[in-house]
Design a protein around this motif. Structure first.
Motif, short mmCIF file in Angstrom:
data_model
loop_
_atom_site.label_atom_id
_atom_site.label_comp_id
_atom_site.label_asym_id
_atom_site.label_seq_id
_atom_site.Cartn_x
_atom_site.Cartn_y
_atom_site.Cartn_z
N GLU A 238 4.90 8.40 0.55
CA GLU A 238 5.22 8.86 1.61
C GLU A 238 7.18 8.69 0.99
OE1 GLU A 238 4.09 11.01 4.45
OE2 GLU A 238 2.13 10.47 2.67
N ILE A 239 7.49 7.39 0.61
CA ILE A 239 8.66 7.66 0.13
C ILE A 239 9.66 8.68 -0.74
CG2 ILE A 239 10.30 5.64 -0.06
CD1 ILE A 239 8.15 3.36 0.78
N TYR A 240 8.76 8.48 -1.81
CA TYR A 240 9.31 8.46 -3.39
C TYR A 240 8.66 10.49 -3.40
CZ TYR A 240 11.22 3.42 -4.33
OH TYR A 240 11.15 2.97 -4.64
N ASP A 241 9.93 11.20 -3.46
CA ASP A 241 9.11 12.75 -3.12
C ASP A 241 9.61 13.04 -4.32
OD1 ASP A 241 8.75 12.80 -0.08
OD2 ASP A 241 10.60 13.57 -0.05
N ASP A 242 10.02 11.83 -5.51
CA ASP A 242 10.49 13.07 -6.81
C ASP A 242 8.95 12.44 -7.60
OD1 ASP A 242 11.61 10.63 -6.07
OD2 ASP A 242 12.88 10.78 -7.46
N ILE A 243 8.38 11.71 -7.25
CA ILE A 243 7.66 10.68 -7.97
C ILE A 243 6.13 11.54 -7.87
CG2 ILE A 243 6.32 8.70 -8.61
CD1 ILE A 243 8.60 7.44 -8.00
N SER A 244 4.77 11.58 -8.79
CA SER A 244 3.85 12.03 -8.47
C SER A 244 2.51 10.61 -8.47
CB SER A 244 2.92 12.92 -9.73
OG SER A 244 3.81 14.61 -9.37
N PHE A 245 1.86 10.96 -6.82
CA PHE A 245 0.81 9.66 -7.58
C PHE A 245 -0.63 10.09 -7.88
CE2 PHE A 245 5.10 8.32 -5.18
CZ PHE A 245 4.88 7.31 -5.63
N GLY A 246 -1.49 9.38 -8.24
CA GLY A 246 -2.50 9.43 -8.64
C GLY A 246 -3.03 7.98 -7.92
N ILE A 247 -4.73 8.49 -7.57
CA ILE A 247 -5.69 6.74 -7.62
C ILE A 247 -7.34 7.99 -7.96
CG2 ILE A 247 -6.05 7.77 -4.87
CD1 ILE A 247 -5.55 4.52 -4.80
N ILE A 248 -8.03 6.54 -8.36
CA ILE A 248 -9.01 6.66 -9.02
C ILE A 248 -9.69 5.61 -8.24
CG2 ILE A 248 -10.49 6.74 -10.89
CD1 ILE A 248 -7.56 6.81 -12.76
N ASP A 249 -11.28 6.14 -8.47
CA ASP A 249 -12.78 5.64 -8.07
C ASP A 249 -12.51 4.92 -6.21
OD1 ASP A 249 -14.70 4.75 -8.01
OD2 ASP A 249 -14.12 2.47 -8.71
N THR A 250 -11.58 5.74 -5.29
CA THR A 250 -11.72 5.89 -3.87
C THR A 250 -10.47 7.22 -4.01
OG1 THR A 250 -11.13 4.91 -2.43
CG2 THR A 250 -9.52 4.76 -3.49
N MET A 251 -10.45 7.11 -1.95
CA MET A 251 -10.31 8.56 -1.25
C MET A 251 -8.54 7.70 -0.16
SD MET A 251 -11.29 11.25 -2.93
CE MET A 251 -10.70 12.28 -1.30
N VAL A 252 -7.36 8.29 -0.74
CA VAL A 252 -6.66 8.19 0.97
C VAL A 252 -6.42 9.55 2.01
CG1 VAL A 252 -5.83 5.97 -0.64
CG2 VAL A 252 -5.14 8.52 -0.92
N ASP A 253 -6.22 9.43 2.91
CA ASP A 253 -5.36 9.94 3.14
C ASP A 253 -4.24 10.58 3.15
OD1 ASP A 253 -5.78 11.59 6.02
OD2 ASP A 253 -5.13 10.45 7.39
N SER A 254 -3.59 11.37 2.17
CA SER A 254 -2.38 11.50 2.11
C SER A 254 -2.72 12.34 1.14
CB SER A 254 -1.88 10.21 1.49
OG SER A 254 -0.34 10.85 1.28
#
Length: 247
Positions: free
Chosen positions: A107-123
């Motif tokens: 939510e803070i860094y619009d110029d960075i791509s984020f990913g996560i493995i082995d779980t789900m987040v509400d974003s």
């Protein structure tokens, strides 16, 4: 191998939008940087596979990758913040422990791509890769019932912990067995760690002595202990993450 493919998928999807709207020529010349925020290598087979997949993807696509190891949940937060401040193009969390901080940073860094493995987040700004462990465990349960074929109605399972993530393995396995063996009874034991080989071995032996002819192993790095017990005592077993029958 599944974990490696999932890491590759997350990177591919994330990179597809990393430079969205930018000039193709300038994007092609830029060296993409990526950070994998994860537990220390050797913690479990899952972690080892994730790191191997990340490094393989970086080598394949010319990405400058950095593996950032975290000893506990607090280090996930501090290390992820540090990676964001350093300006990585892509930051991947390799555990549910990274979920909260990855969502916050997205939510803070619009110029960075984020990913996560082995779980789900509400974003919507985080690319998530999760697994349907219960479905795979259900199939193992069906195989277990077919394999034992009524010779015993006792089934065992060695698990990491009594957590919600572990429950998916236990529930799926039990339901798969019960679909063919309604008289089935289950013994569940917990090693409370990701590399408890000796304890998994001992618990599997105890379950066998109680009449379990098929013992499902969901003990992460401890699976090798269950497999060794199966070789010694001649009971059936199944593991997770990688094929341990060749070890």
């Amino acid at each position: 191998m599944k974990k490696i493919l999932m890491v590759l998928l997350v990177i591919a999807v994330s990179l597809s939008c990393a430079f969205a709207g930018g000039d193709k020529e300038s994007s092609a010349k830029k060296t993409v940087t990526a950070a994998l925020i994860t537990n220390p290598k050797g913690t479990s087979v899952f972690i080892n596979e994730g790191i191997a997949g990340f490094e393989s993807a970086c080598a394949k696509w010319g990405i400058k990758g950095t593996v950032v190891e975290c000893k506990d949940t607090s280090e996930y937060e501090s290390n992820a913040r540090a990676a964001a401040n350093e300006g990585y193009d892509l930051i991947l969390g390799a555990s549910w422990e990274a979920g909260s901080i990855i969502s916050e940073l997205a939510e803070i860094y619009d110029d960075i791509s984020f990913g996560i493995i082995d779980t789900m987040v509400d974003s919507p700004k985080v690319k998530c890769v999760n697994y349907y462990e219960a479905e795979g465990a259900y199939l193992i349960g069906v195989i277990a019932a077919l394999t034992v074929d009524g010779a015993s109605h006792n089934y065992g399972s060695i698990n990491v912990s009594q957590s919600a993530s572990s429950f998916k393995w236990r529930y799926g396995f039990a339901q798969g067995v019960l679909s063919l063996d309604p008289k089935a009874k289950f013994t569940f034991n917990y090693v409370n760690g990701y590399s408890e080989v000796a304890l998994a071995n001992e618990l599997a032996r105890q379950q066998y002595e109680k009449g379990c002819l098929f013992i499902n192993s969901c003990a992460a790095g401890g699976d090798t202990g269950t497999f060794q017990a199966a070789l010694d005592k001649k009971f059936y077993t199944a593991g997770q993450d990688v094929d341990l029958t060749r070890k």
